[in-house]
Design a protein around this motif. Structure first.
Motif, mmCIF file in Angstrom:
data_model
loop_
_atom_site.group_PDB
_atom_site.id
_atom_site.type_symbol
_atom_site.label_atom_id
_atom_site.label_comp_id
_atom_site.label_asym_id
_atom_site.label_seq_id
_atom_site.Cartn_x
_atom_site.Cartn_y
_atom_site.Cartn_z
ATOM 1 N N ASP A 66 -11.560 -86.656 -86.161
ATOM 2 C CA ASP A 66 -12.559 -85.595 -86.053
ATOM 3 C C ASP A 66 -12.619 -84.950 -84.672
ATOM 4 N N THR A 67 -11.978 -85.548 -83.682
ATOM 5 C CA THR A 67 -12.117 -85.067 -82.310
ATOM 6 C C THR A 67 -11.056 -84.065 -81.875
ATOM 7 N N ILE A 77 -9.312 -79.386 -78.944
ATOM 8 C CA ILE A 77 -10.383 -80.381 -78.877
ATOM 9 C C ILE A 77 -11.573 -79.809 -79.638
ATOM 10 N N THR A 78 -12.092 -80.567 -80.581
ATOM 11 C CA THR A 78 -13.143 -80.047 -81.445
ATOM 12 C C THR A 78 -14.530 -80.213 -80.819
ATOM 13 N N ASN A 79 -15.522 -79.806 -81.561
ATOM 14 C CA ASN A 79 -16.926 -80.045 -81.214
ATOM 15 C C ASN A 79 -17.575 -80.655 -82.456
ATOM 16 N N PRO A 80 -17.515 -81.999 -82.591
ATOM 17 C CA PRO A 80 -17.960 -82.639 -83.833
ATOM 18 C C PRO A 80 -19.361 -82.223 -84.265
ATOM 19 N N GLY A 81 -19.520 -82.105 -85.581
ATOM 20 C CA GLY A 81 -20.750 -81.554 -86.136
ATOM 21 C C GLY A 81 -21.963 -82.446 -86.065
ATOM 22 N N GLU A 93 -9.943 -86.651 -74.874
ATOM 23 C CA GLU A 93 -9.256 -85.573 -74.156
ATOM 24 C C GLU A 93 -8.210 -86.067 -73.159
ATOM 25 N N PRO A 94 -8.463 -87.128 -72.381
ATOM 26 C CA PRO A 94 -7.422 -87.571 -71.439
ATOM 27 C C PRO A 94 -6.113 -87.969 -72.118
ATOM 28 N N ASP A 113 -15.184 -80.576 -87.291
ATOM 29 C CA ASP A 113 -14.623 -81.921 -87.432
ATOM 30 C C ASP A 113 -13.174 -81.811 -87.868
ATOM 31 N N GLY A 114 -12.300 -82.593 -87.265
ATOM 32 C CA GLY A 114 -10.899 -82.565 -87.638
ATOM 33 C C GLY A 114 -10.649 -82.953 -89.089
#
Length: 253
Positions: A66-67, A77-81, A93-94, A113-114
């Motif tokens: 989901d990320t 890079i997502t912004n999870p709901g 992210e790293p 969400d991925g």
């Protein structure tokens, strides 16, 4: 061919994760055992598994899919709901940056969400769901189209995530259940239909030479075998309790 996968070990707080199911509280010891088997399966499929440590601040963070949304040439890079999951992107992210030079971001008020993103060759299907809003979907669509991909937005009616009910198996073939069996967006593909009593098996993953499926899906397994797919069956009971499926537990690229 997938060369790499990313997974994250469930933390002790996993048992307190979000859920819409009524399947009971997860057993942490069983979840850890099932997660180890999942890692072994990804290795059997020929991928190098990058295992991230658990983070008890985020009970749901083992569901790394989901990320991020990954393509061969860039990552998003997502912004999870779910608000409680927003911080998970700071752990992911790293490691994404260690593999990708070009990285985009979904920004608030967009949520994404991925698990709502299905790639079929050069076409991405983006589900609008409980966890992905139209703003997030449109942001991703714009990013993908700027990079030469096609993208379609699909509004879900019942499923939790898009990939809860549909998966791509390669060779212009999808496996589908429920609302996606006769969905207009998927009518051009060859379909393997999951029976209602095995609906959970629609969330399977093709990883190189194998299709990984949840255990307890004999009809679906037989259909896949008849179509020439090699399968690996995994127990998923403790992840199903938190609305999780096979695709949710890894990023594959």
């Amino acid at each position: 061919m997938f060369k790499h996968t990313i997974v994250k070990i469930p933390g002790e707080s996993y048992v307190n994760g979000l859920t819409t199911s009524n399947l009971g509280r997860p057993d942490l010891a069983k979840a850890m055992e099932q997660h180890r088997a999942y890692i072994n399966a990804l290795e059997k499929c020929g991928t190098k598994v990058n295992v991230l440590p658990s983070n008890n601040d985020f009970p749901d963070s083992t569901f790394v899919e989901d990320t991020a949304v990954l393509t061969p040439h860039f990552a998003v890079i997502t912004n999870p709901g779910a608000h409680s999951r927003n911080g998970e992107i700071h752990d992911i992210e790293p490691v994404i940056k260690s593999f990708f030079e070009t990285i985009y971001h979904i920004n608030a008020p967009g949520m994404l969400d991925g698990g709502d993103i299905l790639q079929i060759e050069d076409h991405f299907y983006i589900g609008v769901s409980m966890r992905t809003n139209l703003e997030g979907a449109e942001q991703l669509k714009k990013i993908l189209e700027s990079e030469g991909y096609k993208a379609s937005i699909i509004h879900l009616e019942k499923f939790f995530h898009l990939k809860t009910g549909v998966a791509y198996l390669g060779d212009h073939t999808i496996i589908v259940a429920g609302e996606f069996i006769d969905h207009a967006d998927f009518n051009s593909y060859k379909k393997i239909i999951v029976p209602p009593e095995e609906e959970y098996a629609a969330n399977c993953i093709r990883v190189n030479d194998y299709v990984i499926i949840p255990a307890g899906s004999p009809v679906t397994k037989q259909k896949l075998t008849e179509e020439g797919y090699q399968t690996i069956e995994l127990e998923m009971s403790e992840f199903k309790k938190l609305d999780g499926g096979l695709s949710c537990l890894s990023l594959r690229f």
